[in-house]
Scaffold this motif. Structure first.
Motif, PDB file in Angstrom:
ATOM      1  N   ALA A   1      -2.129   1.596  23.152  1.00 26.58           N
ATOM      2  CA  ALA A   1      -1.285   2.544  22.421  1.00 26.58           C
ATOM      3  C   ALA A   1      -1.394   2.281  20.924  1.00 26.58           C
ATOM      4  CB  ALA A   1       0.163   2.410  22.872  1.00 26.58           C
ATOM      5  N   ARG A   2      -1.039   3.284  20.137  1.00 23.14           N
ATOM      6  CA  ARG A   2      -1.041   3.145  18.682  1.00 23.14           C
ATOM      7  C   ARG A   2       0.365   3.445  18.170  1.00 23.14           C
ATOM      8  NH1 ARG A   2      -4.915   2.549  15.223  1.00 23.14           N
ATOM      9  NH2 ARG A   2      -6.538   3.337  16.606  1.00 23.14           N
ATOM     10  N   ALA A   3       0.873   2.555  17.303  1.00 24.14           N
ATOM     11  CA  ALA A   3       2.213   2.714  16.734  1.00 24.14           C
ATOM     12  C   ALA A   3       2.249   3.907  15.781  1.00 24.14           C
ATOM     13  CB  ALA A   3       2.627   1.443  16.003  1.00 24.14           C
ATOM     14  N   GLN A   4       3.268   4.739  15.942  1.00 23.31           N
ATOM     15  CA  GLN A   4       3.430   5.922  15.108  1.00 23.31           C
ATOM     16  C   GLN A   4       4.325   5.658  13.896  1.00 23.31           C
ATOM     17  OE1 GLN A   4       1.566   8.800  15.963  1.00 23.31           O
ATOM     18  NE2 GLN A   4       0.739   7.117  17.180  1.00 23.31           N
ATOM     19  N   GLU A   5       5.001   4.505  13.915  1.00 25.63           N
ATOM     20  CA  GLU A   5       5.854   4.106  12.794  1.00 25.63           C
ATOM     21  C   GLU A   5       6.083   2.604  12.848  1.00 25.63           C
ATOM     22  OE1 GLU A   5      10.282   5.042  13.890  1.00 25.63           O
ATOM     23  OE2 GLU A   5       9.018   6.713  14.575  1.00 25.63           O
ATOM     24  N   ASP A   6       6.646   2.060  11.781  1.00 20.25           N
ATOM     25  CA  ASP A   6       6.984   0.634  11.721  1.00 20.25           C
ATOM     26  C   ASP A   6       8.190   0.355  12.617  1.00 20.25           C
ATOM     27  OD1 ASP A   6       5.012   0.350   9.817  1.00 20.25           O
ATOM     28  OD2 ASP A   6       6.388   0.090   8.133  1.00 20.25           O
ATOM     29  N   TYR A   7       8.259  -0.876  13.132  1.00 21.18           N
ATOM     30  CA  TYR A   7       9.400  -1.318  13.938  1.00 21.18           C
ATOM     31  C   TYR A   7       9.661  -2.775  13.628  1.00 21.18           C
ATOM     32  CZ  TYR A   7      12.187  -2.567  18.034  1.00 21.18           C
ATOM     33  OH  TYR A   7      13.184  -3.029  18.867  1.00 21.18           O
ATOM     34  N   ASN A   8      10.911  -3.085  13.253  1.00 18.39           N
ATOM     35  CA  ASN A   8      11.314  -4.462  12.980  1.00 18.39           C
ATOM     36  C   ASN A   8      12.086  -4.994  14.176  1.00 18.39           C
ATOM     37  OD1 ASN A   8      10.261  -4.689  10.317  1.00 18.39           O
ATOM     38  ND2 ASN A   8      11.935  -3.378   9.625  1.00 18.39           N
ATOM     39  N   ALA A   9      11.582  -6.064  14.769  1.00 16.46           N
ATOM     40  CA  ALA A   9      12.179  -6.650  15.963  1.00 16.46           C
ATOM     41  C   ALA A   9      13.605  -7.125  15.691  1.00 16.46           C
ATOM     42  CB  ALA A   9      11.321  -7.809  16.445  1.00 16.46           C
ATOM     43  N   PRO A  10      14.579  -6.708  16.528  1.00 23.17           N
ATOM     44  CA  PRO A  10      15.964  -7.140  16.328  1.00 23.17           C
ATOM     45  C   PRO A  10      16.228  -8.574  16.782  1.00 23.17           C
ATOM     46  CG  PRO A  10      15.834  -5.678  18.212  1.00 23.17           C
ATOM     47  CD  PRO A  10      14.468  -5.718  17.594  1.00 23.17           C
ATOM     48  N   ASP A  11      15.396  -9.093  17.712  1.00 26.34           N
ATOM     49  CA  ASP A  11      15.512 -10.489  18.144  1.00 26.34           C
ATOM     50  C   ASP A  11      14.177 -10.937  18.727  1.00 26.34           C
ATOM     51  OD1 ASP A  11      15.477 -10.022  21.063  1.00 26.34           O
ATOM     52  OD2 ASP A  11      17.544  -9.333  20.856  1.00 26.34           O
ATOM     53  N   CYS A  12      14.136 -12.158  19.234  1.00 26.49           N
ATOM     54  CA  CYS A  12      12.866 -12.768  19.646  1.00 26.49           C
ATOM     55  C   CYS A  12      12.247 -12.169  20.908  1.00 26.49           C
ATOM     56  CB  CYS A  12      13.044 -14.278  19.817  1.00 26.49           C
ATOM     57  SG  CYS A  12      14.338 -14.712  21.002  1.00 26.49           S
ATOM     58  N   ARG A  13      12.938 -11.300  21.616  1.00 22.59           N
ATOM     59  CA  ARG A  13      12.354 -10.639  22.788  1.00 22.59           C
ATOM     60  C   ARG A  13      11.372  -9.537  22.375  1.00 22.59           C
ATOM     61  NH1 ARG A  13      17.871  -8.888  25.473  1.00 22.59           N
ATOM     62  NH2 ARG A  13      18.164  -8.526  23.253  1.00 22.59           N
ATOM     63  N   PHE A  14      11.497  -9.080  21.162  1.00 20.71           N
ATOM     64  CA  PHE A  14      10.745  -7.926  20.678  1.00 20.71           C
ATOM     65  C   PHE A  14       9.625  -8.342  19.728  1.00 20.71           C
ATOM     66  CE2 PHE A  14      14.977  -6.657  21.820  1.00 20.71           C
ATOM     67  CZ  PHE A  14      14.791  -5.497  22.547  1.00 20.71           C
ATOM     68  N   ILE A  15       8.728  -7.404  19.424  1.00 22.66           N
ATOM     69  CA  ILE A  15       7.647  -7.663  18.479  1.00 22.66           C
ATOM     70  C   ILE A  15       7.774  -6.735  17.278  1.00 22.66           C
ATOM     71  CG2 ILE A  15       5.953  -8.604  20.085  1.00 22.66           C
ATOM     72  CD1 ILE A  15       4.734  -5.812  20.336  1.00 22.66           C
ATOM     73  N   ASN A  16       7.347  -7.221  16.131  1.00 21.73           N
ATOM     74  CA  ASN A  16       7.255  -6.389  14.937  1.00 21.73           C
ATOM     75  C   ASN A  16       5.982  -5.564  15.025  1.00 21.73           C
ATOM     76  OD1 ASN A  16       9.574  -7.393  13.530  1.00 21.73           O
ATOM     77  ND2 ASN A  16       8.414  -9.238  13.098  1.00 21.73           N
ATOM     78  N   VAL A  17       6.091  -4.319  14.643  1.00 20.43           N
ATOM     79  CA  VAL A  17       4.946  -3.418  14.728  1.00 20.43           C
ATOM     80  C   VAL A  17       4.833  -2.649  13.416  1.00 20.43           C
ATOM     81  CG1 VAL A  17       3.976  -1.442  15.953  1.00 20.43           C
ATOM     82  CG2 VAL A  17       5.270  -3.150  17.215  1.00 20.43           C
ATOM     83  N   LYS A  18       3.604  -2.485  12.961  1.00 19.07           N
ATOM     84  CA  LYS A  18       3.342  -1.682  11.768  1.00 19.07           C
ATOM     85  C   LYS A  18       2.677  -0.384  12.189  1.00 19.07           C
ATOM     86  CE  LYS A  18       2.674  -5.598   8.701  1.00 19.07           C
ATOM     87  NZ  LYS A  18       1.715  -6.354   7.906  1.00 19.07           N
ATOM     88  N   LYS A  19       3.001   0.675  11.511  1.00 22.41           N
ATOM     89  CA  LYS A  19       2.403   1.984  11.794  1.00 22.41           C
ATOM     90  C   LYS A  19       0.877   1.849  11.814  1.00 22.41           C
ATOM     91  CE  LYS A  19       2.196   6.743  10.281  1.00 22.41           C
ATOM     92  NZ  LYS A  19       2.689   7.755   9.347  1.00 22.41           N
ATOM     93  N   GLY A  20       0.261   2.408  12.850  1.00 22.81           N
ATOM     94  CA  GLY A  20      -1.193   2.384  12.979  1.00 22.81           C
ATOM     95  C   GLY A  20      -1.734   1.223  13.791  1.00 22.81           C
TER      96      GLY A  20
END
Length: 129
Positions: free
Chosen positions: A44-63
């Motif tokens: 999959a390709r990220a359509q927008e940035d995402y900042n992880a709220p806690d350690c279960r999640f990952i930070n993602v940058k658009k693209g």
């Protein structure tokens, strides 16, 4: 020295032995391509940035590209999350970082295998180091 530490800080030994924390479960079931959830479902390709709220999640940058390994089964009012790994801008990050992200954040580019196996989640699915 160890005896003194135990005397003055009795919980210190237990704290040092733990290298992570079990977080709340986001779902009780997940969809995977296989019974062990080790095969990649899609790219999959990220359509927008995402900042992880806690350690279960990952930070993602658009693209960024994300390899998807499982899709949590949505329960009640919880959001729909997928598990995957994001690789850094440099190819040095060979192992990538694995965690959850909102499914509406991405667009699947290529499906390798359908996620048809419903598997119960375990505490380790939501363990943070």
């Amino acid at each position: 020295m160890a005896r003194l530490l135990k005397l003055f800080f009795p919980g210190l030994v237990a704290v040092c032995a733990v290298h992570g924390i079990f977080m709340d479960r986001l779902a009780s079931k997940k969809l995977c391509a296989d019974d062990e959830c080790v095969y990649t479902i899609s790219l999959a390709r990220a359509q927008e940035d995402y900042n992880a709220p806690d350690c279960r999640f990952i930070n993602v940058k658009k693209g960024q590209q994300i390899y998807v390994y499982s899709k949590l089964v949505k329960e009640n009012q919880a959001g729909e999350f997928w598990s995957g790994s994001v690789y850094g801008d440099r190819h040095e990050d060979e192992m990538g970082t694995v965690g959850y992200f909102p499914s509406n954040l991405v667009e699947e580019q290529h499906v390798y295998q359908e996620a048809t196996k419903e598997v119960p989640t375990t505490d380790i699915d939501f363990f943070c180091e």
